[in-house]
Design an enzyme around this catalytic site. Structure first.
Site, short mmCIF file in Angstrom:
data_model
loop_
_atom_site.label_atom_id
_atom_site.label_comp_id
_atom_site.label_asym_id
_atom_site.label_seq_id
_atom_site.Cartn_x
_atom_site.Cartn_y
_atom_site.Cartn_z
N SER A 1 0.86 -1.18 0.00
CA SER A 1 0.00 0.00 0.00
C SER A 1 0.90 1.23 0.00
O SER A 1 2.07 1.16 0.40
CB SER A 1 -0.84 -0.01 1.29
N TYR B 1 -2.09 -0.92 10.33
CA TYR B 1 -2.20 -1.16 8.89
C TYR B 1 -0.86 -0.88 8.21
O TYR B 1 -0.37 -1.69 7.42
CB TYR B 1 -3.31 -0.28 8.31
N1 LIG Z 1 -8.72 0.32 -1.24
C1 LIG Z 1 -7.60 0.99 -0.99
O1 LIG Z 1 -7.60 2.24 -0.89
C2 LIG Z 1 -6.29 0.25 -0.85
C3 LIG Z 1 -5.11 1.01 -0.85
C4 LIG Z 1 -3.91 0.35 -0.71
C5 LIG Z 1 -3.87 -1.04 -0.59
N2 LIG Z 1 -5.03 -1.74 -0.61
C6 LIG Z 1 -4.93 -3.19 -0.46
O2 LIG Z 1 -5.55 -3.83 -1.54
C7 LIG Z 1 -6.00 -5.12 -1.13
C8 LIG Z 1 -7.44 -5.31 -1.56
O3 LIG Z 1 -8.25 -4.40 -0.84
P1 LIG Z 1 -9.60 -3.76 -1.43
O4 LIG Z 1 -9.45 -2.31 -1.32
O5 LIG Z 1 -9.96 -4.39 -2.72
O6 LIG Z 1 -10.60 -4.19 -0.24
P2 LIG Z 1 -12.02 -4.93 -0.24
O7 LIG Z 1 -12.50 -4.84 1.16
O8 LIG Z 1 -12.89 -4.41 -1.32
O9 LIG Z 1 -11.61 -6.43 -0.60
C9 LIG Z 1 -10.83 -7.20 0.28
C10 LIG Z 1 -11.28 -8.65 0.20
O10 LIG Z 1 -10.47 -9.43 1.10
C11 LIG Z 1 -11.32 -10.37 1.74
N3 LIG Z 1 -10.76 -10.82 3.00
C12 LIG Z 1 -10.72 -10.15 4.19
N4 LIG Z 1 -10.17 -10.92 5.13
C13 LIG Z 1 -9.84 -12.11 4.53
C14 LIG Z 1 -9.25 -13.30 5.01
N5 LIG Z 1 -8.89 -13.46 6.29
N6 LIG Z 1 -9.07 -14.33 4.12
C15 LIG Z 1 -9.46 -14.19 2.84
N7 LIG Z 1 -10.04 -13.08 2.33
C16 LIG Z 1 -10.23 -12.05 3.19
C17 LIG Z 1 -12.63 -9.60 1.96
O11 LIG Z 1 -13.72 -10.49 2.21
C18 LIG Z 1 -12.74 -8.83 0.64
O12 LIG Z 1 -13.46 -9.58 -0.32
C19 LIG Z 1 -5.79 -5.17 0.38
O13 LIG Z 1 -4.60 -5.87 0.67
C20 LIG Z 1 -5.65 -3.73 0.77
O14 LIG Z 1 -4.92 -3.54 1.95
C21 LIG Z 1 -6.24 -1.14 -0.74
#
Ligand SMILES: NC(=O)c1ccc[n+]([C@@H]2O[C@H](COP(=O)([O-])OP(=O)(O)OC[C@H]3O[C@@H](n4cnc5c(N)ncnc54)[C@H](O)[C@@H]3O)[C@@H](O)[C@H]2O)c1
Length: 300
Positions: A155, A168
């Protein structure tokens, strides 16, 4: 085709076996759809069974070669190992592993509960380590021409220590350190496996809506500030990640905010901190202005 380090890149995704965790929502779902459109064979995992089924059904309609969807908690080492073994058995190979599943926690160090800290480390850090170690032997066995590649999602908060996101940020710095070390290990041994660390900035997904906050915190406010700062779609993030894999890039910052964070921390060091604070304050002020306006808008 190979990179300067000799890694064999995945030239196209048709027929390639690709695994995605966190496939039920956000970036993971967008990656699954983009890979499906390009004819990849998919092994998808998530803890959200309904969301996962929806992603899998849609991926089949979009043209995925074959799709398996398994409910897997990435924080559980044995469950991830079983999933990796089953995936290798169902398909003849594994070409692309994307450790994407993640959760968020907004709390100060003072108010953060130990249980929440352990929960986020379990998913965001250990989940990535479990997925990497379980699939690495299978990536090693992939056909040279088909390519083998690992993507771990960090991230922009793995580049900058964000206030109220210490846990985080810690998980995302850890993902970065783990993944970069592994890449250098693989290079030293002359491995052809590609490794990419992805640093998304604010992406418009459900992550903050589904996040944990301390009791009594104004969740709507946390969500509103995140949404106001998030300019990039999950579809765009997925496109950038998959292009980076094809080009053999080792690190990729997604969105102008992530690129700014990367440059700011590298060239300005701690002098960059007031810039980030100012942008958070601008977002908070914008959210407050909108909240003040909305009652007037809804009343006749
Ligand atoms: N959205 C942002 O702004 C952002 C920014 C930087 C990094 N990220 C990273 O991107 C990745 C995806 O996030 P997103 O934004 O698509 O979030 P999201 O919440 O839309 O999707 C995350 C998915 O992970 C699943 N999940 C949660 N815990 C889990 C577990 N223990 N085992 C298996 N699956 C699990 C959830 O059910 C969900 O479907 C993450 O690693 C997040 O930290 C997101």
């Amino acid at each position: 085709m190979s990179t300067i380090w000799g890694e064999r890149v995945i030239r196209d995704y048709a027929g390639r076996v690709c695994t995605v965790t966190g496939a039920a929502s956000g970036i993971g779902q967008a990656l699954s759809f983009a890979l499906a459109r390009q004819g990849a064979r998919l092994a998808l995992a998530d803890v959200d069974a309904d969301g996962l089924t929806e992603t899998a059904e849609q991926a089949r309609l979009l043209g995925a070669g074959r799709v398996y969807a398994d409910v897997v908690d990435v924080a559980q080492r044995a469950a991830v190992q079983d999933w990796a073994d089953a995936t290798a058995e169902r398909f003849d190979a594994v070409n692309l592993v994307i450790n994407n599943a993640g959760v968020a926690l907004t709390a100060s160090v003072d108010e953060m509960e130990w249980a929440d800290f352990e929960w986020i480390m379990g998913v965001n850090f250990w989940g990535v380590v479990h997925g990497t170690k379980a699939f690495l032997p299978y990536l090693r066995r992939a056909d040279r021409d088909a390519g083998a590649h690992l993507v771990n999602i960090s991230s922009s908060f793995g580049l900058f220590g964000m206030p109220l996101r210490s846990a985080y940020s810690a998980t995302k710095y850890a993902v970065r350190g783990f993944t970069e070390s592994l890449r250098n290990e693989l290079r030293r041994e002359g491995s052809e496996i590609g490794v990419t660390t992805a640093f998304p900035g604010g992406i418009r997904t459900a992550i903050v809506r589904n996040s944990r906050t301390p009791e009594g915190a104004d969740r709507d406010d946390v969500v509103a500030v995140h949404e106001s700062l998030s300019k990039t779609s999950a579809e765009h993030a997925a496109r950038v990640i998959l292009t980076s894999v094809r080009k053999g890039r080792t690190r990729v910052c997604i969105g102008a905010d992530a690129k700014m964070m990367d440059l700011g921390t590298r060239f300005l060091g701690s002098a960059f901190e007031p810039v980030v604070h100012a942008s958070i304050e601008r977002a908070r002020a914008k959210v407050a202005r909108q909240a003040a306006k909305s009652p007037a808008e809804v009343s006749p």
